[in-house]
Design a protein around this motif. Structure first.
Motif, mmCIF file in Angstrom:
data_model
loop_
_atom_site.group_PDB
_atom_site.id
_atom_site.type_symbol
_atom_site.label_atom_id
_atom_site.label_comp_id
_atom_site.label_asym_id
_atom_site.label_seq_id
_atom_site.Cartn_x
_atom_site.Cartn_y
_atom_site.Cartn_z
ATOM 1 N N ALA A 219 -6.462 -2.294 2.168
ATOM 2 C CA ALA A 219 -5.320 -2.323 1.259
ATOM 3 C C ALA A 219 -5.776 -2.377 -0.197
ATOM 4 O O ALA A 219 -5.213 -1.696 -1.062
ATOM 5 N N GLY A 220 -6.805 -3.174 -0.457
ATOM 6 C CA GLY A 220 -7.322 -3.282 -1.820
ATOM 7 C C GLY A 220 -7.859 -1.959 -2.335
ATOM 8 O O GLY A 220 -7.587 -1.563 -3.474
ATOM 9 N N VAL A 221 -8.605 -1.243 -1.497
ATOM 10 C CA VAL A 221 -9.148 0.058 -1.890
ATOM 11 C C VAL A 221 -8.021 1.048 -2.168
ATOM 12 O O VAL A 221 -8.044 1.789 -3.163
ATOM 13 N N ALA A 222 -6.995 1.059 -1.308
ATOM 14 C CA ALA A 222 -5.881 1.997 -1.473
ATOM 15 C C ALA A 222 -5.104 1.725 -2.758
ATOM 16 O O ALA A 222 -4.771 2.655 -3.506
ATOM 17 N N VAL A 223 -4.805 0.449 -3.029
ATOM 18 C CA VAL A 223 -4.029 0.108 -4.223
ATOM 19 C C VAL A 223 -4.837 0.375 -5.495
ATOM 20 O O VAL A 223 -4.313 0.924 -6.477
ATOM 21 N N VAL B 79 0.842 -1.194 0.000
ATOM 22 C CA VAL B 79 0.000 0.000 0.000
ATOM 23 C C VAL B 79 0.883 1.252 0.000
ATOM 24 O O VAL B 79 0.649 2.195 -0.764
ATOM 25 N N ALA B 80 1.901 1.258 0.869
ATOM 26 C CA ALA B 80 2.803 2.406 0.941
ATOM 27 C C ALA B 80 3.541 2.613 -0.387
ATOM 28 O O ALA B 80 3.705 3.756 -0.852
ATOM 29 N N MET B 81 3.959 1.526 -1.023
ATOM 30 C CA MET B 81 4.657 1.627 -2.302
ATOM 31 C C MET B 81 3.724 2.133 -3.398
ATOM 32 O O MET B 81 4.126 2.916 -4.270
ATOM 33 N N SER B 82 2.464 1.699 -3.354
ATOM 34 C CA SER B 82 1.481 2.151 -4.343
ATOM 35 C C SER B 82 1.197 3.633 -4.186
ATOM 36 O O SER B 82 1.102 4.373 -5.183
ATOM 37 N N LEU B 83 1.050 4.089 -2.952
ATOM 38 C CA LEU B 83 0.811 5.510 -2.699
ATOM 39 C C LEU B 83 2.010 6.356 -3.125
ATOM 40 O O LEU B 83 1.844 7.486 -3.626
ATOM 41 N N GLU B 84 3.217 5.815 -2.933
ATOM 42 C CA GLU B 84 4.427 6.543 -3.354
ATOM 43 C C GLU B 84 4.436 6.724 -4.865
ATOM 44 O O GLU B 84 4.756 7.808 -5.376
ATOM 45 N N ARG B 85 4.067 5.679 -5.613
ATOM 46 C CA ARG B 85 3.994 5.787 -7.067
ATOM 47 C C ARG B 85 2.877 6.743 -7.493
ATOM 48 O O ARG B 85 3.014 7.484 -8.480
ATOM 49 N N TYR C 282 -9.935 -9.154 11.284
ATOM 50 C CA TYR C 282 -8.710 -8.411 10.980
ATOM 51 C C TYR C 282 -8.293 -8.629 9.535
ATOM 52 O O TYR C 282 -7.895 -7.685 8.838
ATOM 53 N N THR C 283 -8.378 -9.872 9.072
ATOM 54 C CA THR C 283 -8.008 -10.182 7.691
ATOM 55 C C THR C 283 -8.885 -9.409 6.716
ATOM 56 O O THR C 283 -8.393 -8.812 5.744
ATOM 57 N N ALA C 284 -10.186 -9.399 6.959
ATOM 58 C CA ALA C 284 -11.115 -8.691 6.079
ATOM 59 C C ALA C 284 -10.830 -7.193 6.076
ATOM 60 O O ALA C 284 -10.820 -6.552 5.014
ATOM 61 N N PHE C 285 -10.565 -6.629 7.262
ATOM 62 C CA PHE C 285 -10.301 -5.190 7.363
ATOM 63 C C PHE C 285 -9.031 -4.798 6.621
ATOM 64 O O PHE C 285 -9.024 -3.832 5.847
ATOM 65 N N VAL C 286 -7.958 -5.541 6.845
ATOM 66 C CA VAL C 286 -6.667 -5.196 6.238
ATOM 67 C C VAL C 286 -6.730 -5.289 4.721
ATOM 68 O O VAL C 286 -6.327 -4.367 3.997
ATOM 69 N N PHE C 287 -7.257 -6.383 4.219
ATOM 70 C CA PHE C 287 -7.243 -6.552 2.772
ATOM 71 C C PHE C 287 -8.284 -5.687 2.070
ATOM 72 O O PHE C 287 -8.091 -5.294 0.918
ATOM 73 N N LEU C 288 -9.371 -5.379 2.741
ATOM 74 C CA LEU C 288 -10.331 -4.453 2.148
ATOM 75 C C LEU C 288 -9.724 -3.057 2.057
ATOM 76 O O LEU C 288 -9.793 -2.395 1.011
ATOM 77 N N MET D 3 -2.025 -7.588 -8.221
ATOM 78 C CA MET D 3 -1.909 -9.044 -8.339
ATOM 79 C C MET D 3 -1.240 -9.630 -7.099
ATOM 80 O O MET D 3 -1.670 -10.670 -6.582
ATOM 81 N N GLN D 4 -0.179 -8.958 -6.604
ATOM 82 C CA GLN D 4 0.484 -9.422 -5.385
ATOM 83 C C GLN D 4 -0.483 -9.437 -4.209
ATOM 84 O O GLN D 4 -0.512 -10.372 -3.417
ATOM 85 N N LEU D 5 -1.266 -8.370 -4.111
ATOM 86 C CA LEU D 5 -2.224 -8.270 -3.015
ATOM 87 C C LEU D 5 -3.277 -9.367 -3.114
ATOM 88 O O LEU D 5 -3.681 -9.960 -2.116
ATOM 89 N N GLY D 6 -3.717 -9.639 -4.339
ATOM 90 C CA GLY D 6 -4.699 -10.704 -4.541
ATOM 91 C C GLY D 6 -4.155 -12.067 -4.160
ATOM 92 O O GLY D 6 -4.849 -12.881 -3.545
#
Length: 319
Positions: free
Chosen positions: A200-204, A110-116, A192-198, A237-240
């Motif tokens: 992260a997915g929205v951010a990316v 997520v941090a790398m995606s925001l940096e780009r 926790y899993t649902a929160f993090v990936f939801l 794809m990595q996140l998926g």
């Protein structure tokens, strides 16, 4: 987050020869990618320009987490394959370390995606926003957030009244599921899993959409924007794939009702390679092959190490 690379659960392993074969098929590629990751980590710390560039600092954090995750997961896989029962404290340390590094990866992505996103959409403000200090702060926040989650898991484990267990020796193989001694731990893990990936997915995805829009703008460097867009697509794809690793246990439980135990062990090996190991190898493949700066440095260090190994082997032969 459940990731059953950590064990073969309660499946009865097949013959010794087959267990050795399956373990070798997973250990060999794991060692190769750990070696490549280790070389990339060395290269990233060896060059001053890479140590002072935000994207490469974030990449170092991602590679470090992925390398530790691969090593711990493979260790737990081999322990399970050898049917070695651990104690709850030892298993707890290994599982928590695996969980911690497993959760670092998506948040770092997520941090790398925001940096780009900032680099492409706000190129003039990028130097003032993406500073060394802010990058280091982001990494500290990621590790602190994931460590806090691990601490909560430890508290939930202790609340299950560990003293009421007949023995500290585990009756099952070491795994995340084996450490979920109560329904509260399992429910927390799912939430926790649902929160993090939801999140992260929205951010990316948001970052990818922003870069795609910017790539069509006449005022944007189209080549840079296109490259950033492709990188973000790989991040998605990595996140998926990271998300798919969390359904590993559920898939294994579902197919256990259909196949015999011997077949399940083989399926487990395939799932481990594609759902656990492959996502951890993508970082090295994406950046080691696509990024020209890293590729040249990586090839240089790999060739040097191979030459040193060849010279050492030749010297031993001569002796």
């Amino acid at each position: 987050m459940s990731h059953a690379a950590q064990s073969l659960d309660n499946l009865t392993a097949p013959g010794l020869l087959e267990r050795i074969t399956l373990s070798s098929l997973t250990t060999a590629p794991c060692c190769i990618f750990i070696f490549i990751n280790g070389t990339m980590l060395f290269a990233l710390r060896n060059k001053l320009v890479l140590r002072e560039t935000s994207r490469y600092i974030l990449l170092f954090n991602l590679l470090f987490a992925d390398t530790v995750q691969m090593a711990v997961s493979q260790l737990l896989y081999l322990l399970a394959s050898c049917r070695i029962m651990l104690t709850y404290p030892v298993c707890g340390v290994l599982v928590m370390l695996a969980n911690l590094t497993n959760e670092i990866s998506p948040l770092t992505l997520v941090a790398m995606s925001l940096e780009r996103f900032v680099a492409v959409c706000y190129p003039l403000r990028h130097p003032s926003i993406i500073t060394m200090r802010n990058t280091q702060l982001a990494i500290v926040v990621v590790w602190a957030f994931c460590s806090f989650n691990v601490l909560i898991r430890v508290v939930l484990f202790l609340e299950y009244q560990l003293a009421n267990l007949p023995s500290l020796q585990m009756k099952d193989l070491c795994s995340t599921l084996g450490m979920f001694l109560g329904p509260v731990s399992s429910d927390y893990d799912k939430a926790y899993t649902a929160f993090v990936f939801l999140s992260a997915g929205v951010a990316v995805i948001f970052s990818h959409i922003g870069v795609t829009v910017a790539a069509r703008s006449a005022s944007t460097n189209k080549a840079s924007a296109r490259k950033a867009r492709n990188t973000l697509l790989l991040h998605v794809m990595q996140l998926g794939l990271s998300l798919s690793s969390t359904v590993h246990n559920a898939v294994l439980v579902a197919i256990s009702k259909v196949f015999t135990r011997t077949v399940l062990v083989r399926i487990q090996c395939v799932l481990y390679v594609f759902l656990i190991m492959l996502p951890r190898c993508l970082s090295a493949l994406i950046y080691g092959l696509r990024d020209q700066t890293i590729r040249s440095i990586l090839v240089y260090h790999l060739c040097c190490r191979l030459k040193i190994s060849a010279v050492a082997a030749k010297a031993e032969t001569s002796l």
